[in-house]
Motif scaffolding. Structure first.
Motif, mmCIF file in Angstrom:
data_model
loop_
_atom_site.group_PDB
_atom_site.id
_atom_site.type_symbol
_atom_site.label_atom_id
_atom_site.label_comp_id
_atom_site.label_asym_id
_atom_site.label_seq_id
_atom_site.Cartn_x
_atom_site.Cartn_y
_atom_site.Cartn_z
ATOM 1 N N MET A 1 18.640 7.574 31.192
ATOM 2 C CA MET A 1 17.762 7.006 30.166
ATOM 3 C C MET A 1 16.410 6.619 30.791
ATOM 4 S SD MET A 1 19.101 7.080 27.181
ATOM 5 C CE MET A 1 20.644 7.072 26.269
ATOM 6 N N SER A 2 15.413 6.346 29.941
ATOM 7 C CA SER A 2 14.071 6.080 30.430
ATOM 8 C C SER A 2 13.294 5.272 29.406
ATOM 9 C CB SER A 2 13.346 7.399 30.683
ATOM 10 O OG SER A 2 13.165 8.086 29.455
ATOM 11 N N VAL A 3 12.107 4.827 29.813
ATOM 12 C CA VAL A 3 11.221 4.128 28.878
ATOM 13 C C VAL A 3 10.845 5.048 27.727
ATOM 14 C CG1 VAL A 3 8.924 3.108 28.614
ATOM 15 C CG2 VAL A 3 10.331 2.514 30.594
ATOM 16 N N ALA A 4 10.614 6.342 28.028
ATOM 17 C CA ALA A 4 10.240 7.292 26.973
ATOM 18 C C ALA A 4 11.343 7.401 25.921
ATOM 19 C CB ALA A 4 9.953 8.660 27.579
ATOM 20 N N THR A 5 12.598 7.421 26.361
ATOM 21 C CA THR A 5 13.726 7.474 25.423
ATOM 22 C C THR A 5 13.757 6.219 24.559
ATOM 23 O OG1 THR A 5 15.041 8.807 26.945
ATOM 24 C CG2 THR A 5 16.241 7.609 25.235
ATOM 25 N N ALA A 6 13.594 5.063 25.196
ATOM 26 C CA ALA A 6 13.600 3.795 24.458
ATOM 27 C C ALA A 6 12.491 3.763 23.421
ATOM 28 C CB ALA A 6 13.449 2.631 25.438
ATOM 29 N N GLU A 7 11.315 4.230 23.790
ATOM 30 C CA GLU A 7 10.188 4.196 22.868
ATOM 31 C C GLU A 7 10.367 5.190 21.727
ATOM 32 O OE1 GLU A 7 6.646 4.530 25.247
ATOM 33 O OE2 GLU A 7 6.856 2.477 26.010
ATOM 34 N N ARG A 8 11.010 6.332 21.999
ATOM 35 C CA ARG A 8 11.297 7.281 20.914
ATOM 36 C C ARG A 8 12.244 6.664 19.895
ATOM 37 N NH1 ARG A 8 11.323 11.293 24.989
ATOM 38 N NH2 ARG A 8 13.594 11.184 25.148
ATOM 39 N N TRP A 9 13.257 5.945 20.374
ATOM 40 C CA TRP A 9 14.194 5.311 19.449
ATOM 41 C C TRP A 9 13.501 4.222 18.634
ATOM 42 C CZ3 TRP A 9 18.413 6.662 17.211
ATOM 43 C CH2 TRP A 9 19.278 7.570 17.816
ATOM 44 N N GLU A 10 12.613 3.468 19.280
ATOM 45 C CA GLU A 10 11.892 2.429 18.535
ATOM 46 C C GLU A 10 11.021 3.045 17.438
ATOM 47 O OE1 GLU A 10 11.132 -1.033 18.056
ATOM 48 O OE2 GLU A 10 13.220 -0.905 18.601
ATOM 49 N N ALA A 250 19.300 -2.262 22.889
ATOM 50 C CA ALA A 250 19.027 -0.832 23.036
ATOM 51 C C ALA A 250 17.890 -0.590 24.029
ATOM 52 C CB ALA A 250 18.696 -0.218 21.683
ATOM 53 N N LEU A 251 16.823 -1.375 23.923
ATOM 54 C CA LEU A 251 15.699 -1.230 24.852
ATOM 55 C C LEU A 251 16.139 -1.458 26.297
ATOM 56 C CD1 LEU A 251 12.680 -3.027 23.113
ATOM 57 C CD2 LEU A 251 12.683 -0.689 23.984
ATOM 58 N N LEU A 252 16.900 -2.512 26.515
ATOM 59 C CA LEU A 252 17.319 -2.847 27.873
ATOM 60 C C LEU A 252 18.304 -1.820 28.423
ATOM 61 C CD1 LEU A 252 17.727 -6.733 27.568
ATOM 62 C CD2 LEU A 252 15.747 -5.418 28.370
ATOM 63 N N ILE A 258 19.568 -3.440 31.824
ATOM 64 C CA ILE A 258 20.819 -4.211 31.740
ATOM 65 C C ILE A 258 21.391 -4.421 33.138
ATOM 66 C CG2 ILE A 258 23.242 -4.113 31.020
ATOM 67 C CD1 ILE A 258 21.526 -4.960 28.742
ATOM 68 N N GLU A 259 21.469 -3.357 33.923
ATOM 69 C CA GLU A 259 22.004 -3.461 35.282
ATOM 70 C C GLU A 259 21.196 -4.440 36.120
ATOM 71 O OE1 GLU A 259 21.433 -0.733 33.601
ATOM 72 O OE2 GLU A 259 23.001 0.779 33.911
ATOM 73 N N GLU A 260 19.867 -4.418 35.958
ATOM 74 C CA GLU A 260 19.017 -5.338 36.711
ATOM 75 C C GLU A 260 19.311 -6.787 36.339
ATOM 76 O OE1 GLU A 260 14.900 -4.421 36.299
ATOM 77 O OE2 GLU A 260 15.156 -2.294 36.780
ATOM 78 N N LEU A 261 19.499 -7.054 35.040
ATOM 79 C CA LEU A 261 19.731 -8.422 34.590
ATOM 80 C C LEU A 261 21.129 -8.911 34.964
ATOM 81 C CD1 LEU A 261 18.006 -8.383 31.085
ATOM 82 C CD2 LEU A 261 17.162 -9.396 33.199
ATOM 83 N N VAL A 262 22.095 -8.008 35.021
ATOM 84 C CA VAL A 262 23.426 -8.402 35.483
ATOM 85 C C VAL A 262 23.348 -8.874 36.932
ATOM 86 C CG1 VAL A 262 25.723 -7.533 36.079
ATOM 87 C CG2 VAL A 262 24.715 -6.969 33.869
ATOM 88 N N ALA A 263 22.533 -8.182 37.724
ATOM 89 C CA ALA A 263 22.394 -8.547 39.136
ATOM 90 C C ALA A 263 21.536 -9.796 39.336
ATOM 91 C CB ALA A 263 21.788 -7.377 39.913
ATOM 92 N N ASP A 264 20.535 -9.984 38.476
ATOM 93 C CA ASP A 264 19.611 -11.107 38.619
ATOM 94 C C ASP A 264 19.100 -11.522 37.241
ATOM 95 O OD1 ASP A 264 17.709 -12.998 39.241
ATOM 96 O OD2 ASP A 264 16.347 -11.604 40.257
ATOM 97 N N ARG A 265 19.615 -12.623 36.721
ATOM 98 C CA ARG A 265 19.269 -13.044 35.361
ATOM 99 C C ARG A 265 17.964 -13.819 35.277
ATOM 100 N NH1 ARG A 265 25.030 -13.945 32.223
ATOM 101 N NH2 ARG A 265 26.102 -12.244 33.299
ATOM 102 N N SER A 266 17.288 -13.983 36.381
ATOM 103 C CA SER A 266 16.015 -14.707 36.336
ATOM 104 C C SER A 266 14.965 -13.965 35.512
ATOM 105 C CB SER A 266 15.481 -14.930 37.761
ATOM 106 O OG SER A 266 15.176 -13.690 38.395
#
Length: 393
Positions: A1-10, A250-252, A258-266
């Motif tokens: 997945m990528s930012v481009a995919t997220a933006e297409r869905w939005e 969906a964006l995350l 999501i993986e980044e936030l699981v590792a570091d919720r700051s």
């Protein structure tokens, strides 16, 4: 997945809701920051100018005949906060402020977030899939029940999802091209409000300060005023929340955050705020001009309807990037600015954070993926009709 995919869905989400209006509003905003549109009003599309209008509560009011507050007066009465201006509005906000402290909103959201966690774990551990949209509707319904002062197991209490649907049926009466509600629409809204208000009236009359209606009574509000305030919170907040949370997730997920936030919720706060900026769950705000003047060099007449395009103002600042600070002129613009800055913002943020925490906790135990999604069509607030999460293989 990528930012481009997220933006297409939005983009699909926005086009599903408003296939003609969304591209029109975006294209007009790109041409000129302020533009008079015959039959609709004055469109304002630049973040700085949108904020200027919102800050000027003397010239641009919310309770005018074609502004958003004025639409609701026939439904919830004249003193529901969302349709008030001036000194009376400031005084009511002051009285209500203590009801939306971090401790107060945590108390309102906590039972609903426990139920959300149980639902997510049950569905992912059992069938292996969970519809996040349905889950957030139940969460919103649980919060509504707390606002109404109705305990979970009260006899005759509507299920959480039905409470959400009832609130949604009221907010869905609004359309950008509809400056006022017809008598039939207003009557439909009042009927739904009375169903919601029934248990809240009982809680108000009991006067228990542990309930939201009881606290409103303790602040000296009449029963009808309290019902108007409660109904307004139910109408205005729930549908935007149910629109935003699945889009946030969906964006995350689409961008690997999501993986980044699981590792570091700051980074949660920045991720949520940038998602709010990019999705703009309140894509348009309405005001009425009560004095002549100008906005960005465009002449405004007394009585003009002002269309504040928060969707263009926020999205024109760039693509989705939680690592980039949001410019000051657009910061929290989706919650408004000035005298009508959303008083329920702490409650909304508590619901958003609670949902994201549940999903991050689950992902840490066993990763999930987006298995399927369906965009809502022809709705006022853009969103997903279904967003299914499934256990990763």
């Amino acid at each position: 997945m990528s930012v481009a995919t997220a933006e297409r869905w939005e983009r699909r989400v926005h086009l599903g809701a408003h296939p003609l209006l969304y591209p029109t509003i975006r294209s007009l905003g790109a041409v000129k920051p302020v533009m008079r549109i015959p039959g609709l009003g004055v469109l304002v599309s630049e973040a700085r100018l949108v904020r200027d209008v919102l800050l000027d509560g003397e010239r641009f009011v919310k309770n005018g005949p074609s502004a958003s507050g004025g639409l609701w007066t026939p439904v919830v009465g004249p003193k529901a906060l969302v349709n008030m201006d001036g000194a009376e509005h400031r005084e009511l906000r002051r009285k209500l402020a203590d009801l939306f402290t971090p401790a107060s909103v945590a108390e309102i959201v906590q039972p609903a977030s426990v139920a959300l966690k149980a639902r997510v774990e049950h569905d992912l551990d059992g069938p292996g899939r969970v519809d996040l949209v349905d889950c957030v509707k139940e969460l919103a319904g649980g919060v509504i029940s707390r606002l109404l002062g109705v305990p979970e197991h009260t006899p005759g209490r509507l299920p959480n999802k039905e409470l959400f649907d009832l609130g949604s049926s009221i907010s869905s009466l609004v359309r950008l091209g509809r400056p006022t509600l017809t008598p039939e629409q207003a009557a439909k809204g009042r009927a739904a409000v009375e169903v919601l208000a029934g248990p809240a009236r009982s809680a108000y009359r009991d006067g228990d300060p542990a309930t939201f209606p009881g606290r409103l009574r303790g602040l000296g509000m009449s029963e009808d005023e309290a019902m108007g305030i409660i109904s307004a919170f139910v109408m205005v907040g729930t549908e935007t929340l149910v629109s935003f949370v699945p889009r946030l997730v969906a964006l995350l997920a689409d961008t690997g955050r999501i993986e980044e936030l699981v590792a570091d919720r700051s980074g949660m706060g920045a991720a949520v705020n940038e998602s709010l900026r990019f999705t703009v769950p309140s894509p348009m705000m309405l005001r009425n001009a009560v004095a002549p003047g100008n906005i960005g060099g465009t002449v405004v007449r007394s009585g003009d309807r002002i269309l504040l395009s928060t969707i263009h103002a926020a999205k024109s600042l760039g693509g989705f990037n939680p690592g980039e600070p949001i410019p000051a002129q657009a910061r929290q613009l989706w919650f408004g600015a000035g005298p009508h800055f959303c008083i329920g913002m702490p409650l909304a943020m508590a619901e958003i954070t609670a949902t994201l925490e549940v999903l991050l906790d689950r992902f840490a135990q066993r990763p999930w993926v987006i298995a399927s999604r369906v965009v809502s069509t022809r709705v006022l607030i853009p969103g997903y009709r279904k967003l299914e999460l499934a256990n990763a293989l």
